[in-house]
Design a protein around this motif. Structure first.
Motif, PDB file in Angstrom:
ATOM      1  N   PHE B  91       1.236   6.633 -11.645  1.00 60.05           N
ATOM      2  CA  PHE B  91       1.999   7.327 -10.613  1.00 60.05           C
ATOM      3  C   PHE B  91       1.047   8.072  -9.703  1.00 60.05           C
ATOM      4  CE2 PHE B  91       1.950  11.729 -12.397  1.00 60.05           C
ATOM      5  CZ  PHE B  91       1.476  11.455 -13.666  1.00 60.05           C
ATOM      6  N   LYS B  92       1.512   8.305  -8.467  1.00 61.16           N
ATOM      7  CA  LYS B  92       0.664   8.949  -7.462  1.00 61.16           C
ATOM      8  C   LYS B  92       1.202  10.328  -7.105  1.00 61.16           C
ATOM      9  CE  LYS B  92      -0.931   4.650  -5.313  1.00 61.16           C
ATOM     10  NZ  LYS B  92      -0.855   3.791  -4.116  1.00 61.16           N
ATOM     11  N   LEU B  93       0.275  11.229  -6.826  1.00 61.16           N
ATOM     12  CA  LEU B  93       0.633  12.596  -6.446  1.00 61.16           C
ATOM     13  C   LEU B  93      -0.104  12.991  -5.177  1.00 61.16           C
ATOM     14  CD1 LEU B  93       0.398  14.404  -9.913  1.00 61.16           C
ATOM     15  CD2 LEU B  93       2.483  13.916  -8.639  1.00 61.16           C
ATOM     16  N   GLN B  94       0.616  13.644  -4.284  1.00 64.35           N
ATOM     17  CA  GLN B  94       0.000  14.292  -3.125  1.00 64.35           C
ATOM     18  C   GLN B  94       0.255  15.780  -3.288  1.00 64.35           C
ATOM     19  OE1 GLN B  94       2.110  12.478   0.156  1.00 64.35           O
ATOM     20  NE2 GLN B  94       0.766  10.676   0.224  1.00 64.35           N
ATOM     21  N   ILE B  95      -0.798  16.520  -3.600  1.00 65.87           N
ATOM     22  CA  ILE B  95      -0.658  17.956  -3.868  1.00 65.87           C
ATOM     23  C   ILE B  95      -0.973  18.726  -2.589  1.00 65.87           C
ATOM     24  CG2 ILE B  95      -1.421  19.884  -5.304  1.00 65.87           C
ATOM     25  CD1 ILE B  95      -0.098  17.657  -6.923  1.00 65.87           C
ATOM     26  N   ALA B  96       0.006  19.511  -2.112  1.00 59.63           N
ATOM     27  CA  ALA B  96      -0.172  20.257  -0.863  1.00 59.63           C
ATOM     28  C   ALA B  96      -0.680  21.676  -1.118  1.00 59.63           C
ATOM     29  CB  ALA B  96       1.136  20.299  -0.083  1.00 59.63           C
ATOM     30  N   THR B  97      -0.166  22.323  -2.157  1.00 53.67           N
ATOM     31  CA  THR B  97      -0.643  23.661  -2.517  1.00 53.67           C
ATOM     32  C   THR B  97      -0.883  23.701  -4.026  1.00 53.67           C
ATOM     33  OG1 THR B  97       1.549  24.594  -2.953  1.00 53.67           O
ATOM     34  CG2 THR B  97       0.756  24.740  -0.689  1.00 53.67           C
ATOM     35  N   VAL B  98      -1.656  24.677  -4.466  1.00 44.57           N
ATOM     36  CA  VAL B  98      -1.997  24.817  -5.889  1.00 44.57           C
ATOM     37  C   VAL B  98      -0.731  24.642  -6.739  1.00 44.57           C
ATOM     38  CG1 VAL B  98      -2.966  26.323  -7.656  1.00 44.57           C
ATOM     39  CG2 VAL B  98      -3.818  26.444  -5.304  1.00 44.57           C
ATOM     40  N   THR B  99      -0.779  23.714  -7.666  1.00 44.68           N
ATOM     41  CA  THR B  99       0.408  23.363  -8.447  1.00 44.68           C
ATOM     42  C   THR B  99       0.176  23.606  -9.934  1.00 44.68           C
ATOM     43  OG1 THR B  99       1.210  21.769  -6.812  1.00 44.68           O
ATOM     44  CG2 THR B  99       1.910  21.430  -9.094  1.00 44.68           C
ATOM     45  N   ASP B 100       1.091  24.365 -10.516  1.00 46.99           N
ATOM     46  CA  ASP B 100       1.046  24.754 -11.928  1.00 46.99           C
ATOM     47  C   ASP B 100       2.066  23.893 -12.660  1.00 46.99           C
ATOM     48  OD1 ASP B 100       0.679  26.170 -14.287  1.00 46.99           O
ATOM     49  OD2 ASP B 100       1.654  28.001 -13.581  1.00 46.99           O
ATOM     50  N   TYR B 101       1.641  23.205 -13.715  1.00 54.00           N
ATOM     51  CA  TYR B 101       2.571  22.294 -14.391  1.00 54.00           C
ATOM     52  C   TYR B 101       2.492  22.370 -15.903  1.00 54.00           C
ATOM     53  CZ  TYR B 101      -1.317  19.058 -15.389  1.00 54.00           C
ATOM     54  OH  TYR B 101      -2.471  18.505 -15.858  1.00 54.00           O
ATOM     55  N   CYS B 102       3.564  21.857 -16.529  1.00 57.06           N
ATOM     56  CA  CYS B 102       3.610  21.682 -17.975  1.00 57.06           C
ATOM     57  C   CYS B 102       4.037  20.244 -18.236  1.00 57.06           C
ATOM     58  CB  CYS B 102       4.619  22.653 -18.582  1.00 57.06           C
ATOM     59  SG  CYS B 102       4.800  22.450 -20.363  1.00 57.06           S
ATOM     60  N   CYS B 103       3.175  19.478 -18.885  1.00 56.66           N
ATOM     61  CA  CYS B 103       3.454  18.064 -19.124  1.00 56.66           C
ATOM     62  C   CYS B 103       3.745  17.826 -20.610  1.00 56.66           C
ATOM     63  CB  CYS B 103       2.261  17.226 -18.678  1.00 56.66           C
ATOM     64  SG  CYS B 103       2.553  15.460 -18.845  1.00 56.66           S
ATOM     65  N   SER B 104       4.903  17.237 -20.890  1.00 59.56           N
ATOM     66  CA  SER B 104       5.271  16.891 -22.268  1.00 59.56           C
ATOM     67  C   SER B 104       5.078  15.395 -22.473  1.00 59.56           C
ATOM     68  CB  SER B 104       6.733  17.240 -22.534  1.00 59.56           C
ATOM     69  OG  SER B 104       6.960  18.614 -22.303  1.00 59.56           O
ATOM     70  N   TYR B 105       4.515  15.029 -23.615  1.00 58.95           N
ATOM     71  CA  TYR B 105       4.248  13.628 -23.928  1.00 58.95           C
ATOM     72  C   TYR B 105       5.232  13.171 -25.006  1.00 58.95           C
ATOM     73  CZ  TYR B 105       0.046  14.885 -21.461  1.00 58.95           C
ATOM     74  OH  TYR B 105      -0.818  15.343 -20.501  1.00 58.95           O
ATOM     75  N   ILE B 106       5.978  12.126 -24.691  1.00 52.66           N
ATOM     76  CA  ILE B 106       7.018  11.640 -25.595  1.00 52.66           C
ATOM     77  C   ILE B 106       6.577  10.304 -26.195  1.00 52.66           C
ATOM     78  CG2 ILE B 106       9.475  11.112 -25.838  1.00 52.66           C
ATOM     79  CD1 ILE B 106       8.915  13.936 -24.743  1.00 52.66           C
ATOM     80  N   SER B 107       6.375  10.285 -27.511  1.00 49.74           N
ATOM     81  CA  SER B 107       6.030   9.026 -28.179  1.00 49.74           C
ATOM     82  C   SER B 107       7.306   8.236 -28.456  1.00 49.74           C
ATOM     83  CB  SER B 107       5.306   9.312 -29.498  1.00 49.74           C
ATOM     84  OG  SER B 107       4.107  10.008 -29.234  1.00 49.74           O
ATOM     85  N   GLU B 108       7.199   6.943 -28.284  1.00 51.23           N
ATOM     86  CA  GLU B 108       8.402   6.118 -28.495  1.00 51.23           C
ATOM     87  C   GLU B 108       8.525   5.696 -29.942  1.00 51.23           C
ATOM     88  OE1 GLU B 108       9.536   3.691 -24.626  1.00 51.23           O
ATOM     89  OE2 GLU B 108       7.418   3.473 -25.079  1.00 51.23           O
TER      90      GLU B 108
END
Lengths: 108, 108
Positions: B91-108
């Protein structure tokens, strides 16, 4: 530098601490005894920080120079290193490459 | 978006995950049940990421556009938001301003 590679049984604050337009960011980790550390990243640039508490700055990776309060000298750290900043003081950093750090706050 | 503001009783890996010369960085948080999240910061720029696991990206703060796999459309998120990325995709991201994230990883 024989520190643990991870912190167990801690609380992590979800929201990041953001300084200098995101060139310096950190996450706050709170330990069972109530003490606090931040895990942070500094991108290349020149910065001045102030601190209320004593800070022990452990450099996990990076290339930087630090000027501690009351000194004209710049200390050069490449790779791993550590320095302590007195309470109620300011210190300057010149970050040459992406720097990964762990900062411990010591209440007096 | 009614998520907790902190994670309790977790393990935090001390060393940062560093991508794109430090413009994207994160810390890994491991939960009691063995699941994993990363708390990260993205600075302005264009990025492409690949993922093996399903990723649920919660945007805590920022201004960005995301293009999900199989789509030409760009989704605009300002402030808070969330999107899910399928397993084994890019997937592609265009970040315009400082971005704070939380990413969860889901195993199948």
């Amino acid at each position: 530098m024989a520190e643990s590679k991870q912190f167990d049984n801690v609380t992590v604050v979800k929201q990041a601490n953001v300084y200098f337009d995101g060139k310096v960011t950190s996450r706050t980790v709170v330990f069972e005894d109530g003490t606090k550390k931040t895990l942070g990243i500094m991108l290349p640039g020149d910065y001045e920080f102030g601190t209320d508490a004593i800070e022990i700055m452990e450099i996990l990776a990076g290339d930087l120079k630090v000027q501690l309060p009351g000194s004209d000298a710049w200390i050069h750290i490449q790779g791993e290193g550590e320095f302590t900043v007195p309470a109620n003081s300011k210190f300057k950093l010149q970050i040459a490459t992406v720097t990964d750090y762990c900062c411990s706050y010591i209440s007096e």
